[in-house]
Structures are given as structure tokens and as C-alpha cells.
Design a protein around this motif. Structure first.
Motif, PDB file in Angstrom:
ATOM      1  N   GLU A 103       0.817  -1.222   0.000  1.00  0.00           N
ATOM      2  CA  GLU A 103       0.000   0.000   0.000  1.00  0.00           C
ATOM      3  C   GLU A 103       0.848   1.268   0.000  1.00  0.00           C
ATOM      4  OE1 GLU A 103      -3.076  -2.223  -0.588  1.00  0.00           O
ATOM      5  OE2 GLU A 103      -3.241  -0.026  -0.447  1.00  0.00           O
ATOM      6  N   SER A 104       2.090   1.169   0.463  1.00  0.00           N
ATOM      7  CA  SER A 104       2.950   2.369   0.458  1.00  0.00           C
ATOM      8  C   SER A 104       3.879   2.376  -0.757  1.00  0.00           C
ATOM      9  CB  SER A 104       3.801   2.395   1.743  1.00  0.00           C
ATOM     10  OG  SER A 104       4.796   1.364   1.688  1.00  0.00           O
ATOM     11  N   HIS A 105       3.638   1.424  -1.657  1.00  0.00           N
ATOM     12  CA  HIS A 105       4.466   1.318  -2.878  1.00  0.00           C
ATOM     13  C   HIS A 105       5.953   1.280  -2.516  1.00  0.00           C
ATOM     14  CE1 HIS A 105       0.695   2.096  -4.850  1.00  0.00           C
ATOM     15  NE2 HIS A 105       0.551   3.210  -4.144  1.00  0.00           N
ATOM     16  N   GLY A 106       6.212   0.571  -1.419  1.00  0.00           N
ATOM     17  CA  GLY A 106       7.612   0.365  -1.023  1.00  0.00           C
ATOM     18  C   GLY A 106       8.223   1.527  -0.275  1.00  0.00           C
ATOM     19  N   GLN A 107       7.418   2.567  -0.001  1.00  0.00           N
ATOM     20  CA  GLN A 107       8.001   3.715   0.723  1.00  0.00           C
ATOM     21  C   GLN A 107       8.192   3.374   2.199  1.00  0.00           C
ATOM     22  OE1 GLN A 107       5.822   7.358   0.043  1.00  0.00           O
ATOM     23  NE2 GLN A 107       7.404   8.598   1.015  1.00  0.00           N
ATOM     24  N   ILE A 108       7.422   2.380   2.690  1.00  0.00           N
ATOM     25  CA  ILE A 108       7.621   1.865   4.050  1.00  0.00           C
ATOM     26  C   ILE A 108       8.128   0.424   3.931  1.00  0.00           C
ATOM     27  CG2 ILE A 108       6.576   1.352   6.280  1.00  0.00           C
ATOM     28  CD1 ILE A 108       4.375   3.317   5.690  1.00  0.00           C
ATOM     29  N   TYR A 149       5.373   6.858  15.073  1.00  0.00           N
ATOM     30  CA  TYR A 149       4.019   7.130  14.552  1.00  0.00           C
ATOM     31  C   TYR A 149       3.856   8.617  14.255  1.00  0.00           C
ATOM     32  CZ  TYR A 149      -1.060   7.624  14.431  1.00  0.00           C
ATOM     33  OH  TYR A 149      -2.347   7.949  14.045  1.00  0.00           O
ATOM     34  N   ASN A 150       4.342   9.458  15.183  1.00  0.00           N
ATOM     35  CA  ASN A 150       4.212  10.911  14.990  1.00  0.00           C
ATOM     36  C   ASN A 150       5.038  11.410  13.812  1.00  0.00           C
ATOM     37  OD1 ASN A 150       2.461  11.030  17.123  1.00  0.00           O
ATOM     38  ND2 ASN A 150       4.049  11.571  18.632  1.00  0.00           N
ATOM     39  N   SER A 151       6.050  10.625  13.402  1.00  0.00           N
ATOM     40  CA  SER A 151       6.914  11.059  12.280  1.00  0.00           C
ATOM     41  C   SER A 151       6.281  10.737  10.927  1.00  0.00           C
ATOM     42  CB  SER A 151       8.263  10.312  12.374  1.00  0.00           C
ATOM     43  OG  SER A 151       8.086   8.953  11.941  1.00  0.00           O
ATOM     44  N   LEU A 152       5.178   9.961  10.958  1.00  0.00           N
ATOM     45  CA  LEU A 152       4.555   9.541   9.697  1.00  0.00           C
ATOM     46  C   LEU A 152       3.615  10.616   9.159  1.00  0.00           C
ATOM     47  CD1 LEU A 152       3.510   5.867  10.574  1.00  0.00           C
ATOM     48  CD2 LEU A 152       5.395   6.567   9.060  1.00  0.00           C
ATOM     49  N   PRO A 153       3.516  10.760   7.818  1.00  0.00           N
ATOM     50  CA  PRO A 153       2.482  11.629   7.249  1.00  0.00           C
ATOM     51  C   PRO A 153       1.103  11.011   7.512  1.00  0.00           C
ATOM     52  CG  PRO A 153       3.612  10.423   5.511  1.00  0.00           C
ATOM     53  CD  PRO A 153       4.358  10.139   6.788  1.00  0.00           C
ATOM     54  N   ASP A 154       0.058  11.835   7.520  1.00  0.00           N
ATOM     55  CA  ASP A 154      -1.289  11.347   7.882  1.00  0.00           C
ATOM     56  C   ASP A 154      -1.712  10.111   7.090  1.00  0.00           C
ATOM     57  OD1 ASP A 154      -2.735  14.619   8.679  1.00  0.00           O
ATOM     58  OD2 ASP A 154      -1.301  13.276   9.698  1.00  0.00           O
ATOM     59  N   LYS A 155      -1.390  10.064   5.791  1.00  0.00           N
ATOM     60  CA  LYS A 155      -1.827   8.927   4.976  1.00  0.00           C
ATOM     61  C   LYS A 155      -1.241   7.626   5.496  1.00  0.00           C
ATOM     62  CE  LYS A 155       1.792   9.324   1.443  1.00  0.00           C
ATOM     63  NZ  LYS A 155       2.079   9.442  -0.019  1.00  0.00           N
ATOM     64  N   TYR A 156      -0.020   7.683   6.064  1.00  0.00           N
ATOM     65  CA  TYR A 156       0.586   6.453   6.565  1.00  0.00           C
ATOM     66  C   TYR A 156       0.171   6.168   8.006  1.00  0.00           C
ATOM     67  CZ  TYR A 156       3.305   6.219   2.294  1.00  0.00           C
ATOM     68  OH  TYR A 156       3.671   6.134   0.977  1.00  0.00           O
ATOM     69  N   GLU A 203      -5.230   0.726   9.484  1.00  0.00           N
ATOM     70  CA  GLU A 203      -5.977  -0.166   8.578  1.00  0.00           C
ATOM     71  C   GLU A 203      -5.248  -1.502   8.406  1.00  0.00           C
ATOM     72  OE1 GLU A 203      -7.846   3.482   5.839  1.00  0.00           O
ATOM     73  OE2 GLU A 203      -6.104   2.307   5.158  1.00  0.00           O
ATOM     74  N   ALA A 204      -3.938  -1.433   8.231  1.00  0.00           N
ATOM     75  CA  ALA A 204      -3.152  -2.656   7.972  1.00  0.00           C
ATOM     76  C   ALA A 204      -3.092  -3.549   9.210  1.00  0.00           C
ATOM     77  CB  ALA A 204      -1.739  -2.262   7.545  1.00  0.00           C
TER      78      ALA A 204
END
Ligand code: EAX
Length: 325
Positions: free
Chosen positions: A51-56, A241-248, A254-255
Motif C-alpha cells: 500500500e505504500s508502494h515500497g516507501q515503508i 508514529y508521529n513522524s509519519l504523514p497522515d496517509k501512513y 488499517e493494515a
């Protein structure tokens, strides 16, 4: 002109993805890849990376390679690790509210456990985690815990007298087994060697764990006490968690939900298989122990519940009473 525009756009896309911030989740568990703890972590890895296209990127550190569950929780608080799949027991030192769901015999079915843990009360307990610098993403399942030992058949609480029982790193679980009349010793997982060397006489875990760790090789007696519904939790580091953008941030909730439901089904589908296999491997099973004798001995522990743990224990008991009516 069109070719130039396309070249510029392509260049910008390549550059932006090259410089897009990537995130690494080091996830710790104490169990082997054979276990459902690991299968849940793997499912989470697949969902998040897709879902993060490999960004995570998710790296699973299993079999206690980053420490026992208490160590992992401390590293999550410091941000040295980003996630863990942790058993509810050892979490009670960090998040006292979770003791409410660990109270013996408070859940008598998976359905009842799901209703509470996936409902308002469960979410409220998970929302207590940030007070401990942690994130409580979602509950998944270890299962109903049952007693095993190598000394004698245990049918009622009086049969526990003097038995050295290993319990999780939780003062509440020490209290439970002391109240039951046994001699509890808190120890981090795994404990096969200590059982084989008779340092301890017995232990208690869900059928899946007893089977997956071949405890039938060093434990002769199994009593289906189902004394505690043992939840697992997808726990996170608050700073990560706080370092993540809202979408992540949204993706992580969800995941973990999807991976939790996947893991619960795995465990429930195989419960009967595990019992059969444990019998086939020679364990002597008491499928109908005198549960009332156990309940009577732990009931007074309710008087030792205070603060948030008391609040949530009362909420669960009220919910269950109302759903009976
Ligand atoms: O699978 O430490 C324990 O007994 C826990 O149940 C752990 O999840 C082992």
C-alpha cells in the motif's frame, strides 16, 4: 514541445520518487516463524509495503533476536524499535488498563472477546497506550490459555498445591497463580529448556503455542482451563508514529486491523487440530476440569483492582451483564 514537456515531467517524477522519504519499521517478536505472532507480522509487512508502494519497509526480528517482550516494549518507548507483536500479559507493567482484559474467566468465547476488544472498551484501552509513549494499534490473538505440567493430572484448583508454574513477566499473573494455590515464577519466553530440566513443573499457554513449541515433549498433562483469553497487540513506537504523514498513520491502523483479523482466523481454524495433535503426541488431557474451583479462588482478586484497570474491568462486567439480558 510535447516531447520536452514529457521529458520534464518524467524527470520530475524520477527525482521526486528518488528523494521521497522512506520509512523503516523494525518489528520485534519473541516467537519463531512457525507461530501466528510471526504470520501476523508477515501479513502486516505485505500490506504496508504494497500500500505504500515500497516507501515503508518492514523488517521482522523474530525469536527474541531483539530481546524479550519487556525489552521490546522499552525499545518501542525509546523509538529504538518501531513495532512489536506483544502478548497482553507483559504490557500491564506499561499500560495498567490492559489488566482488565487479562482477568481470569472474564471472556468465555472468541465472540465475547471480539465484541469487547473490537468495541468501544477495547479502543479506549488501546487509547491508553500513548500515556506510556506507545501506540496501541489493534488487538490480535494468542488464544485461551491452558495449563500444562509434568508432575500430576490437575482437575481442580487443590491439585495445583506446590506446583512450580512459569508465568509471563506480569505481577498480575503472579497474583493469579498464587491465588490459585500454585508457586508462580515469572520468566520471559521461551521456556522449553527450563521445563525439560524441571526448573519449573508447568506453564500455561494457548494450544497453538504448546503445539508449535513441542511442549508435549516435556509436559505430560494438559488441563483445558481456558483461564485467560490471551490477546496479542500490535504495539508501536509513539515517536515513529508521529513522524509519519497522515496517509501512513491511517494505513498503519488499517493494515494492523486487517492483519489482526487474518491472524485470529488462522488460530481459530486450527484449534481443534492442535488439541488432536497434542493427544496424538501422548499428552493426557483433562477436557472438563472443575472450573468453578478455579473461579472461586481468583474472584477475590477483583478487590485488588484500582484506577483505570478497575474502571475497564467494571465496564466489561457491566457490558457482559447487559448483553446477557
Ligand atoms: O507465545 O510468554 C508467553 O507465554 C506468551 O504467551 C508468548 O506469547 C508466547
Amino acid at each position: 514541445m510535447k516531447k520536452l514537456m514529457f521529458a520534464v515531467l518524467l524527470f520530475l517524477f524520477v527525482v521526486s520518487s528518488a528523494f521521497a522519504k522512506t520509512y523503516t519499521i523494525n518489528l520485534g517478536i519473541v516467537t519463531t516463524p512457525k507461530t501466528f505472532h510471526y504470520k501476523a507480522a508477515l501479513k502486516l509487512k505485505q500490506i504496508v509495503e504494497k500500500e505504500s508502494h515500497g516507501q515503508i519497509k518492514v523488517i521482522i526480528h523474530y525469536s527474541g533476536s531483539v530481546g524479550n517482550e519487556t525489552d521490546i516494549l522499552q525499545q518501542l518507548q525509546m523509538g529504538a524499535l518501531q513495532m512489536g507483536v506483544i502478548t497482553a500479559g507483559p504490557i500491564d507493567k506499561f499500560v495498567p488498563a490492559i489488566k482488565a482484559i487479562e482477568f481470569p474467566f472474564i471472556f468465555n468465547s472468541y465472540k465475547q472477546a471480539d465484541e469487547i476488544l473490537d468495541g468501544k472498551i477495547g479502543r479506549a484501552i488501546l487509547n491508553e497506550f500513548p500515556k506510556a509513549n506507545l501506540i496501541g494499534y489493534h488487538f490480535l490473538e494468542n488464544g485461551f490459555r491452558n495449563l500444562t505440567n509434568s508432575v500430576r493430572p490437575v482437575h481442580s484448583a487443590k491439585d495445583l498445591k506446590g506446583l512450580k508454574i512459569r508465568v509471563m513477566n506480569s505481577q498480575f499473573h503472579v497474583k493469579i497463580w498464587r491465588a490459585l494455590g500454585a508457586n508462580p515464577t515469572p520468566m520471559p519466553w521461551p521456556i522449553y529448556t527450563q521445563l525439560a530440566q524441571h526448573v519449573i513443573d508447568g506453564q500455561e499457554n494457548p494450544l497453538a503455542v504448546i503445539y508449535q513449541y513441542k511442549l508435549y515433549e516435556v509436559q505430560k498433562y494438559l488441563t483445558l482451563t481456558r483461564h485467560v483469553y490471551s490477546a496479542l497487540v500490535f504495539v508501536g513506537s509513539k515517536s515513529f508514529y508521529n513522524s509519519l504523514p497522515d496517509k501512513y498513520k491511517k494505513l498503519m491502523f488499517e493494515a494492523t486491523k486487517e492483519a489482526s483479523i487474518y491472524e485470529r482466523n488462522l488460530n481459530r481454524e486450527k484449534a481443534a487440530f492442535f488439541l488432536d495433535e497434542l493427544k496424538k503426541h501422548g499428552m493426557i488431557v483433562d477436557e472438563h476440569p472443575d472450573i468453578e474451583s478455579f473461579k472461586k479462588r481468583v474472584e477475590p482478586l477483583k478487590n485488588q483492582f484500582h484506577g483505570v484497570a478497575r474502571k475497564y474491568l467494571d465496564e466489561i462486567l457491566t457490558y457482559e451483564k447487559n448483553s446477557q439480558n
